[in-house]
Design an enzyme around this catalytic site. Structure first.
Site, PDB file in Angstrom:
ATOM      1  N   GLY A 124       0.615  -1.156  -0.115  1.00  0.00           N
ATOM      2  CA  GLY A 124      -0.036  -0.066  -0.063  1.00  0.00           C
ATOM      3  C   GLY A 124       0.821   1.089  -0.025  1.00  0.00           C
ATOM      4  N   SER A 125       2.105   1.211  -0.468  1.00  0.00           N
ATOM      5  CA  SER A 125       2.974   2.320  -0.345  1.00  0.00           C
ATOM      6  C   SER A 125       2.766   3.128  -1.720  1.00  0.00           C
ATOM      7  CB  SER A 125       4.481   1.946  -0.137  1.00  0.00           C
ATOM      8  OG  SER A 125       4.699   0.958  -1.404  1.00  0.00           O
ATOM      9  N   GLY A 126       2.056   2.589  -2.629  1.00  0.00           N
ATOM     10  CA  GLY A 126       2.137   3.545  -3.950  1.00  0.00           C
ATOM     11  C   GLY A 126       3.249   3.147  -4.838  1.00  0.00           C
ATOM     12  N   LEU A 127       4.239   2.475  -4.773  1.00  0.00           N
ATOM     13  CA  LEU A 127       5.157   2.011  -5.431  1.00  0.00           C
ATOM     14  C   LEU A 127       5.145   0.906  -6.180  1.00  0.00           C
ATOM     15  CD1 LEU A 127       8.101   2.731  -2.841  1.00  0.00           C
ATOM     16  CD2 LEU A 127       6.952   4.397  -4.529  1.00  0.00           C
ATOM     17  N   GLY A 128       3.843   0.134  -6.184  1.00  0.00           N
ATOM     18  CA  GLY A 128       3.728  -0.918  -7.082  1.00  0.00           C
ATOM     19  C   GLY A 128       3.811  -2.433  -6.555  1.00  0.00           C
ATOM     20  N   SER A 151       2.654  -4.850  -4.815  1.00  0.00           N
ATOM     21  CA  SER A 151       1.706  -6.072  -5.245  1.00  0.00           C
ATOM     22  C   SER A 151       2.281  -6.720  -6.421  1.00  0.00           C
ATOM     23  CB  SER A 151       0.226  -5.869  -5.037  1.00  0.00           C
ATOM     24  OG  SER A 151       0.028  -5.506  -3.880  1.00  0.00           O
ATOM     25  N   GLU A 202      -2.850 -11.360 -11.886  1.00  0.00           N
ATOM     26  CA  GLU A 202      -3.157 -10.252 -10.598  1.00  0.00           C
ATOM     27  C   GLU A 202      -4.598  -9.852 -10.929  1.00  0.00           C
ATOM     28  OE1 GLU A 202      -1.577  -6.548  -7.969  1.00  0.00           O
ATOM     29  OE2 GLU A 202      -0.581  -7.181  -9.988  1.00  0.00           O
ATOM     30  N   ASP A 215       2.432  -1.257 -13.374  1.00  0.00           N
ATOM     31  CA  ASP A 215       3.250  -1.804 -12.420  1.00  0.00           C
ATOM     32  C   ASP A 215       3.956  -3.006 -13.356  1.00  0.00           C
ATOM     33  OD1 ASP A 215       2.249   0.156 -11.036  1.00  0.00           O
ATOM     34  OD2 ASP A 215       1.241  -0.875  -9.771  1.00  0.00           O
TER      35      ASP A 215
END
Length: 355
Positions: free
Chosen positions: A110-114, A116, A148, A160
């Protein structure tokens, strides 16, 4: 034998959201992103037991399952690992495997860096290396996307998976029928150095699930919400404009585009910003930052700031008084890759044969 892989996380510089269906299907998407020296990691260890052992540290999951053609998804545990395993067994008619698998990320979920999607690519790359599967970069990225988004039904876009697979600075085109074109950008070294000197990556201390934000964004597009659609048109255009500023080394122009893109992004869904994000942006701007924008869907995670390099430390100190933290980073070249570690006896045997 042990197999390892790593894949880089990314900063969504411009155009993020235009890679999400149905917008990309209706209008086409454009995204500019760049990978950084934070990674997802995967290790697979072959075993002769009829057991699959999973250690997914980011999901706080430590589970064992009997070796089988398909691992259960209904328990909700380690879905990314299971999704990759199930799809590969099915697509390549592979006999059920026995192994230990361990995964972890340099950044929180959930960090916004992709994180998952990068993890899916990383896991997939580890299996590709282990099983010598005939998959190139485009095939790996597309398969990771399908696992995904379609197999597991997790909301999100397409950028991502391609960022993690290809690595570096990339200008991506997202067309109908899930067609993707990745255009690597050759950014001069001094421009990359200046950009690193001019950027701060700040974690708000708040992870978030992007699903609700993305679903609202998709709904706004499907219903023809004019403000949201027009804002996304502008966000897509920002990818074109930012590509030109990067190639020229125009950091001020880069900052202006980032600032405008953030204002448009906030029109896409109601929870993209919040008091925590706004406090961080207000604090940085009050101490001389030129622009700030959340990386990823919004709602939390990391914020990218563009600053005057001589004011960087002052701004970092001001942000340090908030609840989050500054994350040092550099841009990285190269995408996902894997390698094998052979038992010591095999290595010694090979060395003797060499001599």
């Amino acid at each position: 034998m042990i197999i390892r892989s790593k894949a880089p996380l990314r900063l969504g510089l411009a155009g993020g959201g235009s890679d999400v269906s149905p917008y990309s299907d209706l209008y086409g998407g454009l995204v500019l992103n760049a990978t950084i020296n934070l990674y997802a990691y995967c290790t697979i260890e072959e075993t002769d037991r009829d057991i699959i052992t999973i250690h997914a540290y980011d999901a706080d999951c430590n589970e064992e399952y009997p070796t089988a053609e398909s691992l259960p998804l209904d328990d909700g545990k380690a879905l990314l690992i299971k999704g990759v395993y199930n799809r590969l067994i099915k697509d390549f008619s592979i006999k059920p495997l026995s192994f230990n698998i361990t995964t972890h990320n340099d950044a929180p979920a959930g960090s916004g860096l992709g994180t998952s999607s990068t993890m899916v690519v990383c896991i997939l790359k580890c299996f590709v290396e282990w099983l010598n599967l005939p998959l190139g970069d485009y095939e790996i990225a597309r398969l990771a996307y399908e696992i995904e988004r379609k197999d597991l039904g997790l909301s999100g876009g397409k950028q991502d998976q391609y960022a993690a697979t290809f690595g570096g600075f990339n200008y991506m085109e997202f067309l109908k029928n899930d067609m993707v074109i990745v255009n690597p950008l050759k950014i001069k070294r001094w421009i990359v150095d200046e950009l690193e000197a001019s950027m701060i990556l700040y974690f708000t201390g708040k992870s978030r699930s992007s699903a609700a934000i993305i679903e609202e964004q998709k709904e706004n597009t499907s219903k023809g919400n004019n403000d949201a659609v027009m804002a996304m048109h502008e966000i897509k255009k920002s990818a074109i404009d930012m590509k030109l500023t990067l190639l020229k080394g125009d950091i001020d122009g880069f900052a202006n585009i980032l600032r405008t893109a953030w204002e448009n992004k906030k029109k896409m869904a109601t929870h993209i910003t919040n008091p925590v994000i706004q406090e961080a942006i207000d604090t940085a701007m009050a101490h001389g930052a030129k622009a700030g924008k959340v990386s990823g869907a919004g709602g939390g995670g990391f914020i990218m700031f563009v600053v005057e390099p001589t004011k960087k430390k002052e701004i970092e100190m001001a942000l340090g008084k908030l609840k989050g933290f500054v994350m040092p980073f550099q841009f990285s070249d190269g995408g996902a890759h894997g390698w094998k570690i052979y038992p010591t006896d095999n290595v010694l045997a090979l060395q003797k044969m060499t001599f």
